[in-house]
Structure formats: structure tokens, C-alpha cells
Design a protein around this motif. Structure first.
Motif, PDB file in Angstrom:
ATOM      1  N   ILE A  49       1.056  -1.511  -0.043  1.00 61.25           N
ATOM      2  CA  ILE A  49      -0.477   0.144  -0.401  1.00 61.25           C
ATOM      3  C   ILE A  49       1.468   0.912   0.039  1.00 61.25           C
ATOM      4  O   ILE A  49       2.209   0.673   0.635  1.00 61.25           O
ATOM      5  CB  ILE A  49      -0.775   0.156   1.346  1.00 61.25           C
ATOM      6  CG1 ILE A  49      -1.841  -1.387   0.940  1.00 61.25           C
ATOM      7  CG2 ILE A  49      -1.688   1.300   1.536  1.00 61.25           C
ATOM      8  CD1 ILE A  49      -2.508  -1.179   2.086  1.00 61.25           C
ATOM      9  N   LEU A  50       0.466   2.378  -1.193  1.00 59.33           N
ATOM     10  CA  LEU A  50       1.585   4.011  -1.170  1.00 59.33           C
ATOM     11  C   LEU A  50       0.839   4.215   0.360  1.00 59.33           C
ATOM     12  O   LEU A  50      -0.176   4.661   1.323  1.00 59.33           O
ATOM     13  CB  LEU A  50       0.745   3.660  -1.351  1.00 59.33           C
ATOM     14  CG  LEU A  50       1.774   5.835  -3.012  1.00 59.33           C
ATOM     15  CD1 LEU A  50       1.503   5.868  -3.770  1.00 59.33           C
ATOM     16  CD2 LEU A  50       1.060   6.607  -1.836  1.00 59.33           C
ATOM     17  N   VAL A  51       2.300   4.866   1.085  1.00 59.87           N
ATOM     18  CA  VAL A  51       1.447   5.595   1.943  1.00 59.87           C
ATOM     19  C   VAL A  51       3.025   6.553   1.975  1.00 59.87           C
ATOM     20  O   VAL A  51       3.853   6.626   0.775  1.00 59.87           O
ATOM     21  CB  VAL A  51       2.060   4.937   3.979  1.00 59.87           C
ATOM     22  CG1 VAL A  51       0.227   4.012   3.562  1.00 59.87           C
ATOM     23  CG2 VAL A  51       3.247   4.281   3.342  1.00 59.87           C
ATOM     24  N   GLN A  52       2.621   8.303   2.273  1.00 62.14           N
ATOM     25  CA  GLN A  52       3.507   8.693   1.969  1.00 62.14           C
ATOM     26  C   GLN A  52       3.926   9.595   3.669  1.00 62.14           C
ATOM     27  O   GLN A  52       2.857   9.646   4.507  1.00 62.14           O
ATOM     28  CB  GLN A  52       2.425  10.203   1.148  1.00 62.14           C
ATOM     29  CG  GLN A  52       0.899  10.653   1.603  1.00 62.14           C
ATOM     30  CD  GLN A  52       0.168  11.760   0.819  1.00 62.14           C
ATOM     31  OE1 GLN A  52       0.646  11.237  -0.539  1.00 62.14           O
ATOM     32  NE2 GLN A  52      -0.281  12.206   1.675  1.00 62.14           N
ATOM     33  N   HIS A 145       6.272   5.286   0.144  1.00 63.81           N
ATOM     34  CA  HIS A 145       6.703   4.643   0.011  1.00 63.81           C
ATOM     35  C   HIS A 145       5.520   3.008   0.093  1.00 63.81           C
ATOM     36  O   HIS A 145       4.667   3.419   0.255  1.00 63.81           O
ATOM     37  CB  HIS A 145       7.417   3.848   0.799  1.00 63.81           C
ATOM     38  CG  HIS A 145       7.362   3.558   2.120  1.00 63.81           C
ATOM     39  ND1 HIS A 145       6.773   4.270   3.185  1.00 63.81           N
ATOM     40  CD2 HIS A 145       7.672   2.228   3.309  1.00 63.81           C
ATOM     41  CE1 HIS A 145       6.767   3.944   4.674  1.00 63.81           C
ATOM     42  NE2 HIS A 145       7.057   1.742   3.775  1.00 63.81           N
ATOM     43  N   PHE A 146       5.697   1.938  -0.450  1.00 64.90           N
ATOM     44  CA  PHE A 146       4.961   0.847  -0.695  1.00 64.90           C
ATOM     45  C   PHE A 146       5.128  -0.033   0.661  1.00 64.90           C
ATOM     46  O   PHE A 146       6.026  -0.590   0.704  1.00 64.90           O
ATOM     47  CB  PHE A 146       4.903  -0.048  -1.491  1.00 64.90           C
ATOM     48  CG  PHE A 146       4.362   1.317  -3.273  1.00 64.90           C
ATOM     49  CD1 PHE A 146       3.023   0.665  -3.311  1.00 64.90           C
ATOM     50  CD2 PHE A 146       4.868   2.389  -3.629  1.00 64.90           C
ATOM     51  CE1 PHE A 146       2.427   1.742  -4.362  1.00 64.90           C
ATOM     52  CE2 PHE A 146       4.213   2.799  -4.310  1.00 64.90           C
ATOM     53  CZ  PHE A 146       3.273   2.858  -5.230  1.00 64.90           C
ATOM     54  N   ALA A 147       3.617  -0.160   2.056  1.00 67.41           N
ATOM     55  CA  ALA A 147       3.974  -0.228   2.715  1.00 67.41           C
ATOM     56  C   ALA A 147       3.587  -2.163   2.666  1.00 67.41           C
ATOM     57  O   ALA A 147       2.388  -1.772   2.382  1.00 67.41           O
ATOM     58  CB  ALA A 147       3.552   0.447   3.833  1.00 67.41           C
ATOM     59  N   GLU A 148       4.008  -3.069   3.495  1.00 69.77           N
ATOM     60  CA  GLU A 148       2.793  -4.233   3.613  1.00 69.77           C
ATOM     61  C   GLU A 148       2.037  -4.375   4.266  1.00 69.77           C
ATOM     62  O   GLU A 148       2.323  -3.191   5.289  1.00 69.77           O
ATOM     63  CB  GLU A 148       4.151  -5.293   4.280  1.00 69.77           C
ATOM     64  CG  GLU A 148       3.696  -7.072   4.728  1.00 69.77           C
ATOM     65  CD  GLU A 148       3.075  -7.724   3.150  1.00 69.77           C
ATOM     66  OE1 GLU A 148       2.540  -8.218   3.753  1.00 69.77           O
ATOM     67  OE2 GLU A 148       4.080  -7.521   2.233  1.00 69.77           O
ATOM     68  N   PRO A 149       0.970  -4.519   4.137  1.00 71.06           N
ATOM     69  CA  PRO A 149      -0.364  -3.873   4.784  1.00 71.06           C
ATOM     70  C   PRO A 149       0.003  -4.564   6.764  1.00 71.06           C
ATOM     71  O   PRO A 149      -0.426  -3.869   7.278  1.00 71.06           O
ATOM     72  CB  PRO A 149      -1.254  -5.349   4.007  1.00 71.06           C
ATOM     73  CG  PRO A 149      -0.860  -5.799   2.853  1.00 71.06           C
ATOM     74  CD  PRO A 149       1.127  -5.380   2.277  1.00 71.06           C
TER      75      PRO A 149
END
Length: 342
Positions: A49-52, A145-149
Motif C-alpha cells: 500500500i502506498l503511504v506518504q 513508499h509502499f508498505a506491507e499491509p
């Protein structure tokens, strides 16, 4: 709704009338006032998931923000992604609508936070090229960045993490927009009840090779795509951890089993077979829930990397060989203890 009467037409008799009657001003004052916001859930090809990161708080956020006065929530979602990430797009598909209570911790008293209705829209799966096209503004957004759920609770405010995971499960379910209260579904599905994606998925990123593992390469892990009559497949979910995985071949009676393919691992191969389910498991393991899901849902609950597309194509070819229909995406359903296959 209570009956409304024009203020200028009210006489003394009407003012004393009992019941639910009230003036427009009184009715307007009685209604709850809340804020409104819109965010967008975006994943990469691995299902992360994209988080900022932002310059005004320590925890991470989904892209999005406040809905301006007179602005539609979907328009706010598109505007926010354009302002925050430099990406143009439309996001008409809602994943969740969350009610956030006024007593939510973290809001300073002077803000007079009245509660909020927050819309979560589906931003889809972004390819590496689209991710490379992201352009951050000079201030506010300091990185993405893209984070593991499963990592979201450690990165985000608790309510934000609950909401993001609920929205992701709603996307996988494919049953429309989920209604949430403080991040929790009002009508939990099997994925919600079992808490899938709350623990890290096991990455299996090796290239997909069709057919049986070659002689001399030991099979480290053998799992089976077991097809129900409607084309869905059997999926096991740990009740303790929420981890989802395909069953071993001995988990249920099958017919027409054949090697499907494998991935190379350091100490051998992760192999897969395909077969038709002939009956539900007669002695289910109490540690695992047994779900029927589409092959696409199984992939979305796994971390197979880009090679997952190749495995999925092999799965559909096997389904066709077995003479079974292409399943419609519906929420994964849990089989009862002695449930028959449908």
C-alpha cells in the motif's frame, strides 16, 4: 423528517402545537455537523500500500485530504492526488466510507473536532512506470513508499491503519463500498472476522516454471489449487494469525490432480498442483478456517511478485482443463464444519 413550516406563517397557536414540528432554523440547528475528507488506496504489483510522509506529523498517511466547501468527495480525491503526487486521474470507485467519532484521540481541544465522514477511493494497482512518474510538491509531502499491509499499524495512527486494512479487504472482497465506524466494518466479512493481512505475507518472488519440478530439485513446499464446482478454490486461513495460504494436497478429497508449476527456492522448490475438489474436508483442522475464493483473490492475499501473473494464467488454464466455470468475484465464504461444496 419532522414537518417544517415557514417561519413567517407561524401564529401563536402553531407555536404551541405539540409533536415533532419545528421551524427550519430549529431543524437546521438540530442536525449534526461533521467534517468530510477523501483518501485514495493505491497498491503496487506486490500488493503493498502506498503511504506518504508529511512534514506536519510523524505517522504515515494515505494520499488525500479535506473536502473543500461545495466539492464532491471524488473530486477532492482527484485534486489531492494531483497536488500531493503530481498524478492526474479519476477515482470513481469507493472502497469504504468511515464515520470517525468526535472524541477520537489526537485532536487538540481548540480544534473543536466535530467528527468526520471519510471516503476511501480505489486508486488501483500502479506499475513501476507510473510510480516513477510521481512528482512531490516543494513542501508538505516529504516522501512515499509502499508498505506491507501488516506493517500499517506500526506506521500509521491506529484508526488510519484500521481504515486502510478494511478498505483493502473490501477491494479484495469485490462486494462494493464497506461502511465503517472508526475503521471497523459494520457488517464484517470473513476476511474481516479472520483478520487477514494483519501478519506479514511470506514473499515468493521466484520465476514461475510450468510443469513438475525437475528431477534432482527437492520439493520444499507442495500446495494445491483445489477447485470447487463453481470454479473457486479452497483457501486456508489461520485463526490465530490471519495468514492465508493454499492447502496441501492431502487437505481434501480431489480428482484429476496434476502438477501445475513451481518456483525455485534456496533449498528446493515451491511446487503447485491443481485438482478438482470432490468433497469438503471430512476432518477440518480447528486451527484453520476453510474459505472458497477466486484465484485472483488468492493472489491478492499473497506476495508472489510479478510472477504471480504467470501462475494465475496457469491456474485458469487448469480450471479450463477440468471443465469448470470462471468464478465471479464475491466475498470469500467460509465453509461450515460439515459444509458441502457448492
Amino acid at each position: 423528517m419532522p414537518q417544517l413550516t415557514d417561519q413567517g406563517a407561524i401564529d401563536e397557536h402553531e407555536r404551541e402545537r405539540p409533536g415533532t414540528w419545528m421551524t427550519p432554523a430549529e431543524y437546521g440547528a438540530s442536525r449534526a455537523a461533521v467534517w468530510s475528507a477523501a483518501v485514495v488506496l493505491v497498491t503496487d504489483v506486490r500488493g503493498r500500500i502506498l503511504v506518504q510522509s508529511v512534514d506536519y506529523r510523524a505517522d504515515r498517511l494515505l494520499p488525500g485530504g479535506a473536502v473543500d466547501a461545495g466539492e464532491a468527495p471524488s473530486a477532492a480525491a482527484a485534486r489531492e492526488l494531483r497536488e500531493e503526487l503530481g498524478v492526474d486521474g479519476r477515482y470513481p470507485r469507493g472502497l469504504a466510507v468511515d464515520w470517525i467519532p468526535a472524541d477520537t484521540p489526537g485532536f487538540p481541544p481548540e480544534m473543536r473536532f466535530p467528527g468526520e465522514i471519510l471516503h476511501v477511493y480505489d486508486g488501483g494497482t500502479w506499475t513501476p512506470d507510473r510510480i516513477e512518474a510521481v512528482r512531490l510538491p516543494a513542501q508538505e509531502i516529504t516522501g512515499i513508499h509502499f508498505a506491507e499491509p501488516a506493517d500499517l499499524p506500526a506506521l500509521m495512527d491506529p484508526g488510519d491503519a484500521r481504515r486502510a486494512l478494511s478498505a483493502l479487504r473490501a477491494r479484495i472482497n469485490g462486494c462494493g463500498t464497506a461502511l465503517l465506524e472508526d475503521g471497523r466494518p459494520t457488517a464484517p466479512t470473513a476476511l474481516d472476522r479472520l483478520g487477514v493481512l494483519r501478519t506479514p505475507r511470506i514473499p515468493q518472488h521466484g520465476a514461475w516454471h510450468p510443469g513438475p519440478a525437475p528431477q534432482g530439485l527437492p520439493v520444499r513446499d507442495l500446495r494445491s489449487w483445489m477447485f470447487a464446482p463453481d470454479g473457486r478454490v479452497l483457501l486456508l486461513v489461520s485463526r490465530a494469525t490471519g495468514a492465508a495460504h493454499l492447502p496441501p494436497p492431502e487437505a481434501a478429497p480431489t480428482d484429476g490432480a496434476a502438477p501445475l508449476g513451481y518456483r525455485r527456492a534456496e533449498q528446493g522448490a515451491h511446487a503447485r498442483s491443481a485438482a478438482r475438489l470432490t468433497a469438503a474436508p471430512s476432518t477440518p483442522d480447528p486451527e484453520y478456517a476453510r474459505l472458497l475464493a477466486t484465484p485472483e483473490q488468492v493472489r491478492e492475499l499473497s506476495d508472489w511478485g510479478p510472477a504471480g501473473h504467470d501462475e494465475l494464467a496457469a491456474v485458469h488454464a487448469a480450471r479450463t482443463r477440468l471443465g469448470l466455470p470462471a468464478p465471479t468475484r464475491t466475498p470469500p465464504t467460509e465453509l461450515p464444519e460439515e459444509g458441502a461444496l457448492r
